[in-house]
Design a protein around this motif. Structure first.
Motif, short mmCIF file in Angstrom:
data_model
loop_
_atom_site.label_atom_id
_atom_site.label_comp_id
_atom_site.label_asym_id
_atom_site.label_seq_id
_atom_site.Cartn_x
_atom_site.Cartn_y
_atom_site.Cartn_z
N MET A 188 9.96 -0.19 6.74
CA MET A 188 9.72 0.55 5.51
C MET A 188 10.65 1.76 5.53
O MET A 188 10.50 2.65 6.38
CB MET A 188 8.26 1.00 5.42
CG MET A 188 7.96 1.86 4.20
SD MET A 188 8.19 0.94 2.65
CE MET A 188 7.91 2.22 1.45
N LEU A 220 5.33 0.85 10.33
CA LEU A 220 5.00 -0.42 9.67
C LEU A 220 4.94 -1.50 10.73
O LEU A 220 5.97 -1.95 11.23
CB LEU A 220 6.04 -0.77 8.60
CG LEU A 220 5.76 -2.06 7.82
CD1 LEU A 220 4.46 -1.96 7.03
CD2 LEU A 220 6.91 -2.39 6.88
N ARG A 255 0.84 -1.21 0.00
CA ARG A 255 0.00 0.00 0.00
C ARG A 255 0.87 1.26 0.00
O ARG A 255 0.53 2.26 -0.66
CB ARG A 255 -0.96 0.00 1.20
CG ARG A 255 -2.02 1.09 1.09
CD ARG A 255 -3.08 0.94 2.16
NE ARG A 255 -4.13 1.94 2.01
CZ ARG A 255 -5.25 1.78 1.29
NH1 ARG A 255 -5.45 0.65 0.62
NH2 ARG A 255 -6.15 2.74 1.23
N TYR A 256 1.98 1.22 0.73
CA TYR A 256 2.90 2.36 0.68
C TYR A 256 3.32 2.65 -0.77
O TYR A 256 3.33 3.80 -1.21
CB TYR A 256 4.14 2.09 1.52
CG TYR A 256 4.08 2.58 2.95
CD1 TYR A 256 4.03 3.95 3.22
CD2 TYR A 256 4.10 1.69 4.02
CE1 TYR A 256 3.98 4.42 4.53
CE2 TYR A 256 4.06 2.15 5.34
CZ TYR A 256 4.01 3.52 5.58
OH TYR A 256 3.96 3.98 6.88
N CYS A 297 1.54 8.83 4.24
CA CYS A 297 1.90 9.38 2.93
C CYS A 297 1.48 10.84 2.79
O CYS A 297 2.22 11.66 2.24
CB CYS A 297 1.29 8.53 1.82
SG CYS A 297 2.01 6.87 1.69
N VAL A 351 -1.48 4.03 6.58
CA VAL A 351 -0.50 4.23 5.51
C VAL A 351 -0.85 5.50 4.73
O VAL A 351 0.04 6.32 4.42
CB VAL A 351 -0.46 3.01 4.57
CG1 VAL A 351 0.44 3.29 3.36
CG2 VAL A 351 0.03 1.78 5.31
N ARG A 357 0.41 4.19 -2.74
CA ARG A 357 -0.02 5.53 -2.34
C ARG A 357 1.11 6.56 -2.41
O ARG A 357 0.87 7.75 -2.18
CB ARG A 357 -0.58 5.50 -0.90
CG ARG A 357 -1.85 4.66 -0.75
CD ARG A 357 -3.00 5.30 -1.51
NE ARG A 357 -4.27 4.67 -1.21
CZ ARG A 357 -4.78 3.64 -1.89
NH1 ARG A 357 -4.11 3.14 -2.92
NH2 ARG A 357 -5.94 3.13 -1.55
N TRP A 358 2.33 6.12 -2.71
CA TRP A 358 3.49 7.01 -2.63
C TRP A 358 3.47 8.05 -3.75
O TRP A 358 3.22 7.71 -4.91
CB TRP A 358 4.77 6.20 -2.71
CG TRP A 358 5.96 6.99 -2.20
CD1 TRP A 358 6.80 7.76 -2.95
CD2 TRP A 358 6.37 7.11 -0.86
NE1 TRP A 358 7.73 8.36 -2.13
CE2 TRP A 358 7.49 7.97 -0.84
CE3 TRP A 358 5.91 6.57 0.35
CZ2 TRP A 358 8.16 8.30 0.33
CZ3 TRP A 358 6.57 6.90 1.53
CH2 TRP A 358 7.68 7.75 1.51
#
Length: 380
Positions: A291, A355, A265-266, A368, A364, A269-270
């Protein structure tokens, strides 16, 4: 008026997940009257051995202790050299110093951030006795190349797999093969015993030797007598800690699956326009212990400000790790800035973001969004 971001609870970069069943089992140990090394430790060693294809496993009070005793088990001491990475927790070098040997650093690979295996042979000398690779953030070092290199030069490999419980290489779980493998069960690891660790060994003879090193060198006999033929330390684990470990072991695969999902997901969504460098997107072999994006180089001198800007938004950020050869202790041994430019660059820019298994997907998203806000704040 307080906005919604300020109302959210503080999100640390890590938090252990201890369920009620495990808490009850710890209480049972307390009530039993046997709270130091005992049946729970034996049960955890047996369960870990089963997980690692029947290899002997012995618990220790920490992964640091396990690494130091592994070096002693290999007969490594004054006059010997041990090759390792400068990008790790300082314990990796401290255990080499503890046995009187000399740590020899090799720079890291820019992509994996693990020791650059292509540079090791240039660092070998007649005094080199062992290699200590580190699986940074749970991403495994290439075990095929590592073990082939060690075999060519008759070197022991003591894997600092402190962060790699549940990680895999080429379909095999780390710990189920190789030479000596040390895991950490510290509070921030994927599997915790609060404090503790273990060493995976090759055979019963090594396991028995490790037991003596772990507890004062003592050998006990059936008639109640004992003898001490060698030096030993004090590095045994307690049954209280082992009870936590047994509860964690039931859940660690689910924990790691959740970590991988959060890491994915990181990546989804980054905001790539921010200029950060993300770690390798390995969702098969890594256990996603941490992370760790790298700050853009222009912001690296302001890392402390970035961390404070995140904290102001209720987000905890860690730094794992500075390049250890730049610490005063290791500078005294002759290491200096500029020798390992890749590790120095990564160490100056790394960030450890939240994380852990109990996080929600929305956490998350929150991180972000906070990162984008923090960058805007620093850029004015």
């Amino acid at each position: 008026m307080t906005n919604s971001m300020e109302k959210l609870p503080f999100l640390p970069f890590t938090r252990p997940s201890i369920d009620e069943q495990t808490i009850a089992e710890v209480a049972d140990v307390l009530r039993s009257g046997w709270i130091t090394s005992g049946p729970r430790c034996q049960a955890l060693e047996a369960a870990l051995s089963e997980r690692f294809q029947g290899r002997p496993v012995r618990l220790a009070s920490s992964a640091t202790a396990a690494l130091e005793l592994a070096l002693r088990l290999c007969g490594i001491g004054p006059g010997d050299e041990v090759i390792t990475t400068p990008l790790s927790w300082v314990a990796t070098a401290n255990v080499i110093l503890a046995v009187g040997a000399t740590p020899v650093f090799v720079d890291v690979d820019a992509a994996t951030r693990n020791i650059d295996l292509a540079r090791i042979e240039a660092a070998l000398t007649p005094r080199t006795r062992a290699l200590i690779p580190v699986d940074l953030a749970g991403l495994p070092v290439d075990r095929d190349r590592l073990n082939a290199l060690a075999a060519r030069h008759s070197l022991r490999v003591i894997e600092d797999a402190a962060q790699a419980f549940g990680a895999h290489w080429a379909g095999r779980e780390i710990g189920s093969f190789g030479d000596l493998v040390s895991f950490s069960f510290h509070a921030n690891k994927n599997l915790t015993t609060a404090e503790g660790g273990c060493l995976v060994l090759n055979n019963a003879q090594e396991a028995r030797a490790f037991e003596k090193l772990r507890l004062q060198g003592v050998e006990r006999f059936p008639d109640g007598s004992m003898d001490v033929e060698q030096w030993g330390g004090k590095a045994n684990l307690t049954d209280l800690a082992a009870a936590i470990g047994l509860g964690q072991l039931r859940q660690v695969d689910a924990f790691n699956a959740r970590r991988r999902a959060l890491a994915q997901r990181y990546f989804e969504r980054w905001d790539t326009s921010l200029g950060f460098e993300l770690p390798p997107a390995d969702f098969v072999q890594s256990n996603w212990h941490m992370m760790q994006p790298l700050l853009p180089r222009a912001l690296a001198p302001r890392r402390g400000e970035f961390i404070e800007a995140m904290k102001a938004q209720g987000i905890g950020v860690g730094v794992h790790y500075p390049a250890m050869h730049l610490f005063t202790l290791l500078r005294r041994l002759g290491w200096r800035q500029g020798q390992f430019p890749v590790a120095e660059d990564i160490g100056a820019r790394t960030l450890t973001l939240p994380l852990f298994p109990a996080m929600a997907d929305t956490d998350v998203d929150r991180v972000c969004a906070a990162i984008a806000s923090a960058v805007r704040t620093l850029q004015g």
